[in-house]
Design a protein around this motif. Structure first.
Motif, PDB file in Angstrom:
ATOM      1  N   GLU A 141       0.828  -1.211   0.000  1.00 62.63           N
ATOM      2  CA  GLU A 141       0.000   0.000   0.000  1.00 62.63           C
ATOM      3  C   GLU A 141       0.860   1.257   0.000  1.00 62.63           C
ATOM      4  N   GLU A 142       2.005   1.214   0.659  1.00 60.49           N
ATOM      5  CA  GLU A 142       2.876   2.382   0.716  1.00 60.49           C
ATOM      6  C   GLU A 142       3.398   2.751  -0.674  1.00 60.49           C
ATOM      7  N   VAL A 143       3.881   1.753  -1.408  1.00 57.96           N
ATOM      8  CA  VAL A 143       4.387   1.999  -2.761  1.00 57.96           C
ATOM      9  C   VAL A 143       3.246   2.397  -3.690  1.00 57.96           C
ATOM     10  N   ALA A 144       2.125   1.669  -3.578  1.00 63.55           N
ATOM     11  CA  ALA A 144       0.971   1.970  -4.432  1.00 63.55           C
ATOM     12  C   ALA A 144       0.463   3.386  -4.180  1.00 63.55           C
ATOM     13  N   ARG A 145       0.429   3.801  -2.919  1.00 63.27           N
ATOM     14  CA  ARG A 145      -0.063   5.131  -2.569  1.00 63.27           C
ATOM     15  C   ARG A 145       0.765   6.224  -3.232  1.00 63.27           C
ATOM     16  N   GLU A 146       2.082   6.072  -3.174  1.00 67.18           N
ATOM     17  CA  GLU A 146       2.946   7.095  -3.761  1.00 67.18           C
ATOM     18  C   GLU A 146       2.783   7.159  -5.279  1.00 67.18           C
ATOM     19  N   LEU A 147       2.713   6.002  -5.943  1.00 65.41           N
ATOM     20  CA  LEU A 147       2.522   5.989  -7.396  1.00 65.41           C
ATOM     21  C   LEU A 147       1.135   6.514  -7.766  1.00 65.41           C
ATOM     22  N   PHE A 148       0.134   6.117  -6.999  1.00 66.58           N
ATOM     23  CA  PHE A 148      -1.242   6.557  -7.266  1.00 66.58           C
ATOM     24  C   PHE A 148      -1.346   8.071  -7.101  1.00 66.58           C
ATOM     25  N   LEU A 177      12.927   4.032 -12.562  1.00 64.81           N
ATOM     26  CA  LEU A 177      13.422   3.155 -11.500  1.00 64.81           C
ATOM     27  C   LEU A 177      14.488   3.830 -10.653  1.00 64.81           C
ATOM     28  N   ALA A 178      15.095   4.891 -11.159  1.00 60.69           N
ATOM     29  CA  ALA A 178      16.129   5.600 -10.398  1.00 60.69           C
ATOM     30  C   ALA A 178      15.529   6.586  -9.407  1.00 60.69           C
ATOM     31  N   THR A 179      14.404   7.184  -9.765  1.00 59.54           N
ATOM     32  CA  THR A 179      13.838   8.246  -8.927  1.00 59.54           C
ATOM     33  C   THR A 179      12.468   7.914  -8.337  1.00 59.54           C
ATOM     34  N   GLY A 180      11.792   6.896  -8.889  1.00 66.01           N
ATOM     35  CA  GLY A 180      10.431   6.573  -8.452  1.00 66.01           C
ATOM     36  C   GLY A 180       9.377   7.458  -9.084  1.00 66.01           C
ATOM     37  N   GLN A 181       9.788   8.325 -10.014  1.00 63.78           N
ATOM     38  CA  GLN A 181       8.844   9.220 -10.685  1.00 63.78           C
ATOM     39  C   GLN A 181       7.955   8.433 -11.649  1.00 63.78           C
ATOM     40  N   ALA A 182       6.645   8.662 -11.566  1.00 66.67           N
ATOM     41  CA  ALA A 182       5.700   8.054 -12.505  1.00 66.67           C
ATOM     42  C   ALA A 182       5.359   9.072 -13.580  1.00 66.67           C
ATOM     43  N   LYS A 183       5.272   8.612 -14.813  1.00 66.54           N
ATOM     44  CA  LYS A 183       4.956   9.490 -15.936  1.00 66.54           C
ATOM     45  C   LYS A 183       3.803   8.894 -16.743  1.00 66.54           C
ATOM     46  N   LEU A 184       2.803   9.711 -17.022  1.00 66.57           N
ATOM     47  CA  LEU A 184       1.688   9.304 -17.870  1.00 66.57           C
ATOM     48  C   LEU A 184       2.130   9.437 -19.323  1.00 66.57           C
ATOM     49  N   ILE A 185       1.968   8.364 -20.100  1.00 68.14           N
ATOM     50  CA  ILE A 185       2.408   8.355 -21.490  1.00 68.14           C
ATOM     51  C   ILE A 185       1.239   7.985 -22.410  1.00 68.14           C
ATOM     52  N   ASP A 186       1.465   8.085 -23.701  1.00 72.90           N
ATOM     53  CA  ASP A 186       0.551   7.658 -24.762  1.00 72.90           C
ATOM     54  C   ASP A 186      -0.801   8.379 -24.722  1.00 72.90           C
ATOM     55  N   PHE A 187      -0.832   9.529 -25.395  1.00 81.22           N
ATOM     56  CA  PHE A 187      -2.058  10.316 -25.499  1.00 81.22           C
ATOM     57  C   PHE A 187      -2.786  10.036 -26.819  1.00 81.22           C
ATOM     58  N   GLY A 188      -2.534   8.870 -27.417  1.00 83.53           N
ATOM     59  CA  GLY A 188      -3.132   8.521 -28.695  1.00 83.53           C
ATOM     60  C   GLY A 188      -4.644   8.369 -28.660  1.00 83.53           C
ATOM     61  N   CYS A 189      -5.207   8.089 -27.472  1.00 78.69           N
ATOM     62  CA  CYS A 189      -6.669   7.985 -27.327  1.00 78.69           C
ATOM     63  C   CYS A 189      -7.262   9.247 -26.714  1.00 78.69           C
ATOM     64  N   GLY A 190      -6.420  10.233 -26.460  1.00 73.74           N
ATOM     65  CA  GLY A 190      -6.859  11.428 -25.767  1.00 73.74           C
ATOM     66  C   GLY A 190      -7.742  12.329 -26.605  1.00 73.74           C
ATOM     67  N   THR A 191      -8.377  13.290 -25.916  1.00 67.20           N
ATOM     68  CA  THR A 191      -9.221  14.267 -26.587  1.00 67.20           C
ATOM     69  C   THR A 191      -9.308  15.510 -25.708  1.00 67.20           C
ATOM     70  N   TYR A 192     -10.027  16.507 -26.190  1.00 67.40           N
ATOM     71  CA  TYR A 192     -10.252  17.705 -25.386  1.00 67.40           C
ATOM     72  C   TYR A 192     -11.275  17.398 -24.296  1.00 67.40           C
ATOM     73  N   LEU A 193     -11.034  17.926 -23.115  1.00 66.93           N
ATOM     74  CA  LEU A 193     -11.976  17.754 -22.022  1.00 66.93           C
ATOM     75  C   LEU A 193     -13.229  18.591 -22.282  1.00 66.93           C
ATOM     76  N   GLN A 194     -14.396  18.002 -22.080  1.00 67.33           N
ATOM     77  CA  GLN A 194     -15.654  18.727 -22.269  1.00 67.33           C
ATOM     78  C   GLN A 194     -16.592  18.430 -21.106  1.00 67.33           C
ATOM     79  N   ASP A 195     -17.522  19.347 -20.867  1.00 66.55           N
ATOM     80  CA  ASP A 195     -18.468  19.180 -19.765  1.00 66.55           C
ATOM     81  C   ASP A 195     -19.630  18.267 -20.140  1.00 66.55           C
ATOM     82  N   THR A 196     -19.913  18.167 -21.418  1.00 65.25           N
ATOM     83  CA  THR A 196     -21.022  17.326 -21.871  1.00 65.25           C
ATOM     84  C   THR A 196     -20.566  15.876 -22.031  1.00 65.25           C
ATOM     85  N   ALA A 197     -21.524  14.982 -22.211  1.00 68.59           N
ATOM     86  CA  ALA A 197     -21.212  13.557 -22.310  1.00 68.59           C
ATOM     87  C   ALA A 197     -20.529  13.230 -23.634  1.00 68.59           C
TER      88      ALA A 197
END
Length: 297
Positions: A141-148, A177-197
């Motif tokens: 849980e400690e490791v998961a918490r930091e990554l989450f 693995l050297a720093t423990g930094q998590a990075k979000l990658i691959d925006f190929g499915c991404g889009t603009y954020l919108q308030d509507t569905a």
């Protein structure tokens, strides 16, 4: 919008600021073919989007990742601030690549007659979260918490930039693995954020929320929270909470191992609330007691 098959000059985006790896300089306009600037290494991944290769930049030996996407597979285009037409993935990366360490930094890109080539930062010693979890069975849980926490910060950053990732899963989170930094990658499915569905799905089906599967629509932020619940479950349990392809019923019961703290179980169950209005916001999660146990430097 350009036709996918046309030939066009190379394009580059303004520099996103220094990368987390200080040896990777900010983006600049490609002065020569990217394949001549980099020494190609091993294949990192291949899918419907194209392929990603490890590479080393010849000028300063900085590690980079090079993504090749066939033009005929690019469905959505947008415009960069300077008016240049570019695949939506690059437009979104440009919006979130501002030196924020929790999102992969876009260095430069080029349009070739039949492909788009994207160069991004790559930590020298890294592993995607899927392999990181598999190597350990499951995470404490400690490791998961930091990554989450880091993934939540990346989601909050993307939201502030008006970007919805839509494909949050362990394979799309890189762990330095050297720093423990998590990075979000691959925006190929991404889009603009919108308030509507949204009424079109992009992403990985096994991470889609029940409102999409049952009703054919979803709102961006509750759908993201659903995928974060699956992600946290995978981290602390070592497996996806729902069988692949299994339709989640409205009265589903989520079974969690008793070794997990009650607070951790609460976070997972809250994120995986069947009704989207019952799910927490990102800020709700930051305030949850389980998240408050984080050791701050």
């Amino acid at each position: 919008m350009p036709s996918p098959g046309r030939s066009a000059p190379s394009g580059a985006v303004p520099g996103p600021g220094p990368s987390a790896d200080s040896r990777v300089s900010p983006a600049g306009k490609a002065q020569q073919p990217l394949q001549e600037q980099n020494r190609l290494g091993s294949l990192l991944g291949r899918g419907g989007f194209g392929s990603v290769w490890a590479a080393t930049r010849i000028s300063d030996r900085a590690p980079v990742a090079i993504k090749r996407v066939p033009l005929n597979r690019i469905q959505h285009w947008g415009k960069l601030p300077n008016g240049t037409s570019a695949p939506l993935e690059i437009v979104l990366l440009h919006k979130v690549s501002t030196g924020f360490p929790g999102v992969v930094q876009l260095l430069e890109w080029m349009e070739l007659p039949s492909d788009i080539i994207i160069t991004m930062e790559r930590p020298e010693w890294c592993q995607d979260l899927q392999h990181f979890i598999r190597a350990r069975g499951f995470l404490s849980e400690e490791v998961a918490r930091e990554l989450f926490r880091q993934v939540l910060e990346a989601v909050r950053h993307c939201t502030s930039c008006g970007v919805l990732h839509r494909d949050i899963k362990p394979e799309n989170i890189l762990v330095d693995l050297a720093t423990g930094q998590a990075k979000l990658i691959d925006f190929g499915c991404g889009t603009y954020l919108q308030d509507t569905a949204y009424t079109r799905f992009a992403g990985t089906p096994s991470y889609s929320p029940p409102e999409w599967n049952n009703c054919g629509w979803y709102y961006g932020q509750p759908a993201t929270i659903w995928s974060l619940g699956i992600l946290l479950h995978q981290m602390v349990c070592g497996e996806h909470p729902f069988r692949r392809g299994h339709r989640i019923s409205w009265d589903h019961q989520l079974s969690l191992p008793p070794r997990l703290s009650q607070e951790c179980q609460d976070v997972i169950r809250w994120c995986l609330s069947i009704h989207d209005v019952d799910r927490p916001s990102v800020e709700d999660l930051f305030c949850h007691p389980w998240m408050q146990d984080i050791h701050l430097p």
